[in-house]
Design a protein around this motif. Structure first.
Motif, mmCIF file in Angstrom:
data_model
loop_
_atom_site.group_PDB
_atom_site.id
_atom_site.type_symbol
_atom_site.label_atom_id
_atom_site.label_comp_id
_atom_site.label_asym_id
_atom_site.label_seq_id
_atom_site.Cartn_x
_atom_site.Cartn_y
_atom_site.Cartn_z
ATOM 1 N N VAL A 46 7.456 -17.246 -8.720
ATOM 2 C CA VAL A 46 8.446 -17.622 -9.837
ATOM 3 C C VAL A 46 7.985 -19.098 -10.021
ATOM 4 O O VAL A 46 7.819 -19.354 -11.197
ATOM 5 N N ASP A 47 7.820 -20.023 -9.115
ATOM 6 C CA ASP A 47 7.766 -21.452 -9.198
ATOM 7 C C ASP A 47 6.398 -21.994 -8.684
ATOM 8 O O ASP A 47 6.210 -21.591 -7.663
ATOM 9 N N HIS A 70 5.634 -18.142 -13.233
ATOM 10 C CA HIS A 70 6.535 -18.137 -14.511
ATOM 11 C C HIS A 70 6.865 -19.499 -14.851
ATOM 12 O O HIS A 70 6.931 -19.953 -16.205
ATOM 13 N N HIS A 71 6.881 -20.355 -13.745
ATOM 14 C CA HIS A 71 7.280 -21.890 -14.059
ATOM 15 C C HIS A 71 6.193 -22.709 -13.514
ATOM 16 O O HIS A 71 6.106 -22.727 -12.287
ATOM 17 N N HIS A 103 5.275 -18.569 -19.200
ATOM 18 C CA HIS A 103 6.834 -18.370 -19.419
ATOM 19 C C HIS A 103 7.391 -17.423 -20.394
ATOM 20 O O HIS A 103 7.370 -16.224 -19.982
ATOM 21 N N ASP A 107 8.057 -13.470 -20.502
ATOM 22 C CA ASP A 107 9.346 -12.958 -20.511
ATOM 23 C C ASP A 107 9.588 -11.759 -21.823
ATOM 24 O O ASP A 107 10.290 -10.882 -21.514
ATOM 25 N N ASN A 114 9.839 -9.682 -17.912
ATOM 26 C CA ASN A 114 10.771 -9.735 -17.245
ATOM 27 C C ASN A 114 12.127 -8.848 -18.152
ATOM 28 O O ASN A 114 12.543 -8.229 -17.250
ATOM 29 N N GLY A 181 16.554 -15.112 -16.923
ATOM 30 C CA GLY A 181 16.660 -16.638 -16.790
ATOM 31 C C GLY A 181 17.851 -17.194 -17.184
ATOM 32 O O GLY A 181 18.911 -17.010 -16.948
ATOM 33 N N TYR A 224 16.348 -16.956 -10.943
ATOM 34 C CA TYR A 224 15.252 -16.587 -10.061
ATOM 35 C C TYR A 224 14.989 -14.961 -9.955
ATOM 36 O O TYR A 224 14.280 -14.304 -10.107
ATOM 37 N N GLU A 227 13.618 -13.092 -12.517
ATOM 38 C CA GLU A 227 12.477 -13.613 -13.214
ATOM 39 C C GLU A 227 11.304 -13.188 -12.174
ATOM 40 O O GLU A 227 10.134 -13.739 -12.190
ATOM 41 N N THR A 228 11.716 -12.432 -11.201
ATOM 42 C CA THR A 228 10.632 -11.997 -10.393
ATOM 43 C C THR A 228 9.833 -10.689 -10.780
ATOM 44 O O THR A 228 8.592 -10.555 -10.400
ATOM 45 N N ASP A 250 7.544 -14.994 -2.218
ATOM 46 C CA ASP A 250 8.914 -15.066 -2.373
ATOM 47 C C ASP A 250 9.640 -16.005 -1.885
ATOM 48 O O ASP A 250 9.681 -16.314 -0.673
#
Length: 255
Positions: A46-47, A70-71, A103, A107, A114, A181, A224, A227-228, A250
């Motif tokens: 995710v990040d 994603h971020h 991002h 989504d 997502n 999100g 979080y 958005e996995t 994770d």
């Protein structure tokens, strides 16, 4: 093995990277290339945080990994390449780790996004895009044939972590809107869209009493946790198309 010259055009085209609007710091697309341009595996997260980059770099000793996030690297804005920012670059470059971020394009993707994956996971019926933002529709809305409590249980199983309920509306879930999100500040907009139950990741404190005043149920399922779905689906798609190893890092925040 595949190359960035093959993979990046596919990702940019599939996600409509240059067409979909986003926040300035998102910088969607390839954010860091590796020297060789060769990719043996795809890693989802995710990040693009320092712990995630460390974990991603540890996958395989031959280098050549692509980290899908994603971020991305620039989410916190401009900063000097010192401290953690320097360490991320150093580790990635030494490990031949390329980094690609998506991002809002991820989504809203109709199949891998997502919103779409979460809607499938909870059994949302007749899901259609809704809530216009900068010329795109940011969420999905459909119906859930059950109570808000049943929806909460289903959603909890889907995200694998506790879901906080604001029981501001009726006992039936009714028309359900999903924006994963941090969309909890859009409560008034959800009321205007005739949403009975709104699913998002997180929201500000004032979103809870406002939802009660406007008569809307809100399910805060975790920024979080909601958005996995997209990065996992995108990594699996890429791995299948280019015959790559696939891993997920994770690193939950609990938020």
């Amino acid at each position: 093995m595949a190359t960035l010259e093959e993979i990046i055009p596919f990702l940019d085209g599939e996600l409509r990277t240059t067409e979909v609007p986003d926040y300035p710091n998102a910088l969607n697309g390839l954010q860091l290339r590796n020297r060789s341009g060769q990719i043996h595996r795809v890693i989802a997260a995710v990040d693009a945080s320092l712990p995630v980059v460390r974990d991603a770099a540890a996958h395989g000793t031959d280098g050549g990994s692509l980290l899908l996030v994603h971020h991305g690297l620039f989410w916190q804005g401009l900063q000097p390449h010192t401290g953690a920012a320097f360490e991320k670059l150093r580790i990635a470059l030494e490990a031949e780790l390329a980094i690609y971020s998506s991002h809002i394009p991820l989504d809203i993707h109709p199949r891998l996004g997502n919103n779409a994956r979460l809607a499938d996971a909870i059994g949302l019926q007749d899901a259609q895009p809704f809530f216009t933002w900068k010329g795109i529709e940011l969420g999905l809305a459909g119906s859930f044939p059950g109570s808000r409590d049943a929806l909460r249980e289903t959603l909890t199983r889907a995200v694998g972590s506790p879901v906080h309920l604001c029981p501001g509306g009726g006992e039936q879930a009714g028309r359900v809107g999903i924006i994963t999100g941090g969309a909890g500040s859009e409560i008034a907009a959800m009321a205007a869209e005739a949403i009975d139950t709104f699913i998002t990741g997180e929201g500000p404190h004032w979103s809870f009493p406002l939802a009660e005043e406007l008569g809307i149920n809100v399910l805060y399922a975790g920024h979080y946790a909601t958005e996995t779905f997209g990065v996992r689906a995108l990594a699996a798609e890429l791995a299948g198309r280019f015959q790559l190893e696939c891993h997920f890092v994770d690193r939950p925040t609990g938020l």
